[in-house]
Scaffold this motif. Structure first.
Motif, PDB file in Angstrom:
ATOM      1  N   HIS A  96      48.053  -8.816  -7.847  1.00 13.44           N
ATOM      2  CA  HIS A  96      47.790  -9.888  -6.873  1.00 13.44           C
ATOM      3  C   HIS A  96      46.563 -10.712  -7.297  1.00 13.44           C
ATOM      4  CE1 HIS A  96      47.454 -12.163  -3.311  1.00 13.44           C
ATOM      5  NE2 HIS A  96      46.976 -11.272  -2.459  1.00 13.44           N
ATOM      6  N   ASN A 126      46.454 -14.654  -8.516  1.00 16.41           N
ATOM      7  CA  ASN A 126      45.619 -15.675  -7.863  1.00 16.41           C
ATOM      8  C   ASN A 126      44.802 -16.482  -8.871  1.00 16.41           C
ATOM      9  OD1 ASN A 126      46.579 -14.749  -5.454  1.00 16.41           O
ATOM     10  ND2 ASN A 126      44.622 -13.986  -4.655  1.00 16.41           N
ATOM     11  N   TYR A 183      50.130 -23.082 -10.085  1.00 13.77           N
ATOM     12  CA  TYR A 183      50.031 -22.114  -8.986  1.00 13.77           C
ATOM     13  C   TYR A 183      51.236 -22.211  -8.054  1.00 13.77           C
ATOM     14  CZ  TYR A 183      48.244 -19.184  -5.290  1.00 13.77           C
ATOM     15  OH  TYR A 183      48.107 -18.179  -4.363  1.00 13.77           O
ATOM     16  N   LYS A 200      58.725 -16.064  -4.537  1.00  9.48           N
ATOM     17  CA  LYS A 200      59.537 -16.038  -3.311  1.00  9.48           C
ATOM     18  C   LYS A 200      60.977 -16.448  -3.570  1.00  9.48           C
ATOM     19  CE  LYS A 200      55.983 -16.333   0.088  1.00  9.48           C
ATOM     20  NZ  LYS A 200      55.287 -17.078   1.121  1.00  9.48           N
ATOM     21  N   ARG A 246      58.068  -6.023   0.269  1.00  3.09           N
ATOM     22  CA  ARG A 246      57.605  -5.746   1.638  1.00  3.09           C
ATOM     23  C   ARG A 246      58.047  -4.363   2.110  1.00  3.09           C
ATOM     24  NH1 ARG A 246      58.443 -11.844   4.105  1.00  3.09           N
ATOM     25  NH2 ARG A 246      56.499 -12.653   3.243  1.00  3.09           N
ATOM     26  N   HIS A 257      44.387 -11.035   7.069  1.00  7.71           N
ATOM     27  CA  HIS A 257      44.827 -11.745   5.861  1.00  7.71           C
ATOM     28  C   HIS A 257      46.285 -12.216   5.980  1.00  7.71           C
ATOM     29  CE1 HIS A 257      45.180 -12.913   1.753  1.00  7.71           C
ATOM     30  NE2 HIS A 257      45.916 -11.887   1.374  1.00  7.71           N
ATOM     31  N   THR A 294      49.988 -15.588   5.240  1.00  7.79           N
ATOM     32  CA  THR A 294      51.458 -15.496   5.225  1.00  7.79           C
ATOM     33  C   THR A 294      52.083 -16.208   6.414  1.00  7.79           C
ATOM     34  OG1 THR A 294      51.275 -13.399   4.084  1.00  7.79           O
ATOM     35  CG2 THR A 294      53.412 -13.894   5.031  1.00  7.79           C
ATOM     36  N   PHE A 297      39.409 -22.001   1.542  1.00  6.89           N
ATOM     37  CA  PHE A 297      38.106 -21.684   0.957  1.00  6.89           C
ATOM     38  C   PHE A 297      37.167 -22.883   0.832  1.00  6.89           C
ATOM     39  CE2 PHE A 297      40.877 -18.146  -0.442  1.00  6.89           C
ATOM     40  CZ  PHE A 297      40.252 -17.176   0.343  1.00  6.89           C
ATOM     41  N   PHE A 325      36.009  -8.565   2.733  1.00  9.79           N
ATOM     42  CA  PHE A 325      37.334  -7.957   2.602  1.00  9.79           C
ATOM     43  C   PHE A 325      37.506  -7.335   1.208  1.00  9.79           C
ATOM     44  CE2 PHE A 325      42.131  -9.318   2.215  1.00  9.79           C
ATOM     45  CZ  PHE A 325      42.544  -7.998   2.361  1.00  9.79           C
ATOM     46  N   VAL A 338      37.730  -3.484  -0.184  1.00 11.19           N
ATOM     47  CA  VAL A 338      38.841  -3.014  -1.021  1.00 11.19           C
ATOM     48  C   VAL A 338      38.278  -2.349  -2.287  1.00 11.19           C
ATOM     49  CG1 VAL A 338      40.762  -3.784  -2.502  1.00 11.19           C
ATOM     50  CG2 VAL A 338      40.522  -4.707  -0.210  1.00 11.19           C
ATOM     51  N   PHE A 390      39.366 -11.164  -7.793  1.00 13.40           N
ATOM     52  CA  PHE A 390      39.746 -11.722  -6.485  1.00 13.40           C
ATOM     53  C   PHE A 390      38.822 -12.853  -6.057  1.00 13.40           C
ATOM     54  CE2 PHE A 390      42.448  -8.100  -4.760  1.00 13.40           C
ATOM     55  CZ  PHE A 390      43.545  -8.914  -4.486  1.00 13.40           C
TER      56      PHE A 390
HETATM   57  C1  HEM Z   1      40.176 -13.437  -2.252  1.00 12.06           C
HETATM   58  C2  HEM Z   1      41.121 -12.578  -2.037  1.00 12.06           C
HETATM   59  C3  HEM Z   1      42.572 -12.897  -1.716  1.00 12.06           C
HETATM   60  C4  HEM Z   1      43.221 -14.095  -1.670  1.00 12.06           C
HETATM   61  C5  HEM Z   1      42.685 -15.473  -1.966  1.00 12.06           C
HETATM   62  C6  HEM Z   1      44.594 -13.814  -1.306  1.00 12.06           C
HETATM   63  C7  HEM Z   1      45.590 -14.770  -1.166  1.00 12.06           C
HETATM   64  C8  HEM Z   1      46.890 -14.512  -0.800  1.00 12.06           C
HETATM   65  C9  HEM Z   1      47.929 -15.484  -0.694  1.00 12.06           C
HETATM   66  C10 HEM Z   1      47.749 -16.973  -0.955  1.00 12.06           C
HETATM   67  C11 HEM Z   1      49.063 -14.842  -0.325  1.00 12.06           C
HETATM   68  C12 HEM Z   1      50.451 -15.458  -0.134  1.00 12.06           C
HETATM   69  C13 HEM Z   1      50.691 -15.795   1.292  1.00 12.06           C
HETATM   70  C14 HEM Z   1      52.039 -16.464   1.443  1.00 12.06           C
HETATM   71  O1  HEM Z   1      52.172 -17.644   1.081  1.00 12.06           O
HETATM   72  O2  HEM Z   1      52.966 -15.807   1.921  1.00 12.06           O
HETATM   73  C15 HEM Z   1      48.753 -13.440  -0.196  1.00 12.06           C
HETATM   74  C16 HEM Z   1      49.639 -12.457   0.171  1.00 12.06           C
HETATM   75  C17 HEM Z   1      49.318 -11.133   0.329  1.00 12.06           C
HETATM   76  N1  HEM Z   1      48.092 -10.556   0.141  1.00 12.06           N
HETATM   77 FE1  HEM Z   1      46.453 -11.504  -0.507  1.00 12.06          FE
HETATM   78  N2  HEM Z   1      44.740 -12.459  -1.126  1.00 12.06           N
HETATM   79  C18 HEM Z   1      43.529 -11.864  -1.356  1.00 12.06           C
HETATM   80  C19 HEM Z   1      43.228 -10.521  -1.281  1.00 12.06           C
HETATM   81  C20 HEM Z   1      44.120  -9.551  -0.888  1.00 12.06           C
HETATM   82  C21 HEM Z   1      43.815  -8.153  -0.824  1.00 12.06           C
HETATM   83  C22 HEM Z   1      42.461  -7.567  -1.196  1.00 12.06           C
HETATM   84  C23 HEM Z   1      44.930  -7.523  -0.354  1.00 12.06           C
HETATM   85  C24 HEM Z   1      45.185  -6.077  -0.066  1.00 12.06           C
HETATM   86  C25 HEM Z   1      44.320  -5.133  -0.049  1.00 12.06           C
HETATM   87  C26 HEM Z   1      45.940  -8.517  -0.143  1.00 12.06           C
HETATM   88  C27 HEM Z   1      47.194  -8.282   0.340  1.00 12.06           C
HETATM   89  C28 HEM Z   1      48.195  -9.214   0.433  1.00 12.06           C
HETATM   90  C29 HEM Z   1      49.549  -8.905   0.834  1.00 12.06           C
HETATM   91  C30 HEM Z   1      50.078  -7.530   1.248  1.00 12.06           C
HETATM   92  C31 HEM Z   1      50.262 -10.099   0.767  1.00 12.06           C
HETATM   93  C32 HEM Z   1      51.746 -10.310   0.989  1.00 12.06           C
HETATM   94  C33 HEM Z   1      52.114 -10.625   2.366  1.00 12.06           C
HETATM   95  C34 HEM Z   1      53.597 -10.926   2.371  1.00 12.06           C
HETATM   96  O3  HEM Z   1      54.385  -9.994   2.424  1.00 12.06           O
HETATM   97  O4  HEM Z   1      53.952 -12.107   2.314  1.00 12.06           O
HETATM   98  N3  HEM Z   1      45.410  -9.746  -0.480  1.00 12.06           N
HETATM   99  N4  HEM Z   1      47.419 -13.270  -0.492  1.00 12.06           N
END
Ligand code: HEM
Length: 217
Positions: free
Chosen positions: A21, A25, A35, A43, A61, A119, A124, A147, A159, A163, A204
């Motif tokens: 992840h 990013n 991006y 997706k 998921r 988050h 999402t 941001f 956050f 982690v 991150f």
């Molecule tokens: C600066 C840190 C982070 C940024 C900028 C970020 C950004 C994002 C973005 C843009 C999405 C896609 C959302 C969408 O369009 O559906 C996403 C999804 C997700 N992120 Fe992060 N994330 C970060 C950190 C984390 C961390 C640390 C975790 C877990 C410990 C995490 C867990 C998830 C999960 C589980 C999804 C998927 C949700 C889904 O099923 O659609 N993220 N994140």
């Protein structure tokens, strides 16, 4: 004990997810087209025709939910067992570092449950309207919108810091649960756990900081 191995293995999958992840990013540094194409691929037709259109996200998921259930259930189980063991005064006392690590894991786990929920509601579902409003906005613009707000950069630093802490301690205790910690390798393993945590944090936080300082716009 089998349950501890279950916790370690589900934890390793989470660590892999977090690294992938954070790496994904980093595409923010290659511009909007790169991006957005990446987000669309994830997706849409990722691994098509091996998987149906949109199949990856569904599998992802389901896997995350199953892993979370396994990880949390085994955490509760081991916590309960060690609480009972502590209540028994004939049990040999565990050392102070173990107790400190266990407490750190519990506290960071609770904080993480809240922040992961935040988050998902933020990015999402866009239920929390922080930085962007329209769900039809491009994924790149959502990141920029989010941001551009320094408060969100700080919140995400907390956050990701939590982690990193959880992963750092977790990697160490997973190695211990798997029986891979030896007296002579212990220090190396502590360093490896620290490096994993630091890499996750830096990877991150690079895009949010890049946006905050105007490197990505
Ligand atoms: C600066 C840190 C982070 C940024 C900028 C970020 C950004 C994002 C973005 C843009 C999405 C896609 C959302 C969408 O369009 O559906 C996403 C999804 C997700 N992120 Fe992060 N994330 C970060 C950190 C984390 C961390 C640390 C975790 C877990 C410990 C995490 C867990 C998830 C999960 C589980 C999804 C998927 C949700 C889904 O099923 O659609 N993220 N994140």
């Amino acid at each position: 004990m089998f349950v501890k191995q279950l916790m370690a293995i589900s934890g390793i999958f989470f660590v892999l997810f977090v690294i992938v992840h954070a790496y994904g990013n980093l595409k923010m540094f290659f511009g909007q087209e790169a991006y957005d194409r990446y987000a669309e691929w994830l997706k849409g037709d990722a691994f098509y025709p091996l998987l149906p259109e949109g199949g990856l996200i569904v599998i992802f998921r389901i896997a995350m939910i199953l892993l979370a259930v396994l990880h949390i259930a085994s955490a509760f189980y081991t916590w309960n067992v060690s609480r009972k063991a502590r209540a028994d005064r004939y049990t040999v006392k565990k050392n102070v570092t173990d107790a400190y690590a266990a407490r750190t894991m519990r506290v960071s786990a609770v904080i993480l449950l809240f922040l992961i929920t935040f988050h998902i509601l933020h990015f999402t579902t866009a239920t929390i309207p922080a930085g962007f409003e329209a769900s039809e906005m491009s994924p790149y613009m959502r990141m920029i919108g989010a941001f551009s707000n320094p408060a969100l950069v700080v919140l995400y630093a907390v956050f990701v810091g939590t982690v990193a802490l959880h992963i750092g301690h977790g990697t160490w205790s997973a190695l211990q649960s798997m029986g891979w910690l030896r007296r002579n390798t212990q220090n190396v393993m502590v360093v490896i756990s620290g490096i994993v945590a630091a890499i996750v944090f830096v990877m991150f936080m690079a895009p949010p900081i890049g946006i905050a300082v105007g490197m990505i716009s």
